[in-house]
Design a protein around this motif. Structure first.
Motif, mmCIF file in Angstrom:
data_model
loop_
_atom_site.group_PDB
_atom_site.id
_atom_site.type_symbol
_atom_site.label_atom_id
_atom_site.label_comp_id
_atom_site.label_asym_id
_atom_site.label_seq_id
_atom_site.Cartn_x
_atom_site.Cartn_y
_atom_site.Cartn_z
ATOM 1 N N MET A 90 0.839 -1.167 0.000
ATOM 2 C CA MET A 90 0.000 0.000 0.000
ATOM 3 C C MET A 90 0.885 1.231 0.000
ATOM 4 O O MET A 90 1.805 1.361 0.784
ATOM 5 C CB MET A 90 -0.900 -0.020 1.234
ATOM 6 C CG MET A 90 -1.576 1.282 1.404
ATOM 7 S SD MET A 90 -2.895 1.485 2.600
ATOM 8 C CE MET A 90 -2.578 0.470 3.952
ATOM 9 N N ARG A 91 0.604 2.142 -0.868
ATOM 10 C CA ARG A 91 1.372 3.369 -0.983
ATOM 11 C C ARG A 91 0.690 4.469 -0.180
ATOM 12 O O ARG A 91 -0.480 4.752 -0.352
ATOM 13 C CB ARG A 91 1.422 3.749 -2.439
ATOM 14 C CG ARG A 91 2.204 4.948 -2.696
ATOM 15 C CD ARG A 91 2.307 5.093 -4.166
ATOM 16 N NE ARG A 91 3.102 6.276 -4.389
ATOM 17 C CZ ARG A 91 3.137 6.913 -5.504
ATOM 18 N NH1 ARG A 91 2.429 6.485 -6.511
ATOM 19 N NH2 ARG A 91 3.881 7.960 -5.640
ATOM 20 N N GLU A 92 1.440 5.104 0.696
ATOM 21 C CA GLU A 92 0.898 6.169 1.522
ATOM 22 C C GLU A 92 1.368 7.518 1.009
ATOM 23 O O GLU A 92 2.402 7.632 0.362
ATOM 24 C CB GLU A 92 1.353 5.998 2.971
ATOM 25 C CG GLU A 92 0.880 4.717 3.592
ATOM 26 C CD GLU A 92 1.438 4.517 4.978
ATOM 27 O OE1 GLU A 92 2.322 5.263 5.420
ATOM 28 O OE2 GLU A 92 0.980 3.578 5.645
ATOM 29 N N LEU A 93 0.599 8.538 1.305
ATOM 30 C CA LEU A 93 0.917 9.910 0.920
ATOM 31 C C LEU A 93 0.746 10.797 2.126
ATOM 32 O O LEU A 93 -0.103 10.544 2.968
ATOM 33 C CB LEU A 93 -0.052 10.396 -0.159
ATOM 34 C CG LEU A 93 -0.151 9.599 -1.434
ATOM 35 C CD1 LEU A 93 -1.397 9.991 -2.194
ATOM 36 C CD2 LEU A 93 1.083 9.869 -2.266
ATOM 37 N N SER A 94 1.511 11.846 2.203
ATOM 38 C CA SER A 94 1.253 12.838 3.240
ATOM 39 C C SER A 94 0.538 14.008 2.587
ATOM 40 O O SER A 94 0.597 14.200 1.375
ATOM 41 C CB SER A 94 2.549 13.302 3.885
ATOM 42 O OG SER A 94 3.268 14.126 2.994
ATOM 43 N N GLY A 95 -0.157 14.788 3.409
ATOM 44 C CA GLY A 95 -0.798 15.989 2.889
ATOM 45 C C GLY A 95 0.223 16.909 2.252
ATOM 46 O O GLY A 95 0.020 17.440 1.164
ATOM 47 N N ASP A 96 1.366 17.088 2.944
ATOM 48 C CA ASP A 96 2.424 17.929 2.382
ATOM 49 C C ASP A 96 2.946 17.356 1.074
ATOM 50 O O ASP A 96 3.279 18.089 0.155
ATOM 51 C CB ASP A 96 3.597 18.060 3.364
ATOM 52 C CG ASP A 96 3.302 19.064 4.467
ATOM 53 O OD1 ASP A 96 2.457 19.952 4.274
ATOM 54 O OD2 ASP A 96 3.933 18.942 5.529
ATOM 55 N N GLY A 97 3.016 16.024 0.989
ATOM 56 C CA GLY A 97 3.503 15.386 -0.230
ATOM 57 C C GLY A 97 2.598 15.646 -1.418
ATOM 58 O O GLY A 97 3.067 15.849 -2.535
ATOM 59 N N LEU A 98 1.284 15.656 -1.183
ATOM 60 C CA LEU A 98 0.356 15.967 -2.274
ATOM 61 C C LEU A 98 0.521 17.407 -2.734
ATOM 62 O O LEU A 98 0.445 17.712 -3.915
ATOM 63 C CB LEU A 98 -1.091 15.746 -1.823
ATOM 64 C CG LEU A 98 -1.574 14.309 -1.759
ATOM 65 C CD1 LEU A 98 -2.956 14.250 -1.139
ATOM 66 C CD2 LEU A 98 -1.576 13.673 -3.130
#
Length: 143
Positions: free
Chosen positions: A1-9
């Motif tokens: 599963m690939r996770e993202l951070s809000g900052d990363g988006l």
């Protein structure tokens, strides 16, 4: 599963056929489901538009869309803003675990479906999101 951070988006440009259309300036989180519903995108014409997250292909370098028609006009952004939390409005607010202050919110970690998986507090600790976690309400000053 690939996770993202809000900052990363927010660090990725929004592209259509390799052309940068704009950049995300905020993540909108559904108030009830606590999942990312979309992004507030500042487009090249300096107009804010709403990008529903499910319509974007998220890679390490960009948010790719296949049609400019998925970027909704500013009045639709206002509709979503009224029903969602903007990540920017939550940053710096206390995160509560079982009613106790766990630290101040710095970022959120999202699953590939936009679901909120964890919060990151200001000291960098990552706290898994569950039903014991809440964001402290905004304090209103007496005027």
């Amino acid at each position: 599963m690939r996770e993202l951070s809000g900052d990363g988006l927010l660090a990725r440009p929004v592209r259509l056929h390799g052309i940068d259309l704009g950049r995300p300036v905020d993540v909108l989180l559904d108030r009830e489901a606590l999942r990312a519903v979309g992004l507030d995108v500042l487009c090249g014409d300096e107009v804010h538009r709403f990008l529903p997250l499910p319509t974007a292909a998220v890679s390490d370098v960009a948010l790719t869309i296949h049609s400019p028609l998925v970027l909704l006009e500013e009045d639709e952004l206002d509709f979503y803003r009224s029903r969602a939390f903007a990540l920017s409005s939550l940053r710096g607010r206390p995160v509560l675990r079982s009613g106790k202050d766990a630290g101040r919110l710095r970022d959120v970690v999202l699953g590939p479906d936009g679901r909120l998986l964890a919060v990151v507090i200001e000291n960098g600790d990552r706290i898994t999101f569950d039903d014991t976690l809440a964001f402290a309400p905004e304090r209103r000053s007496a005027a």
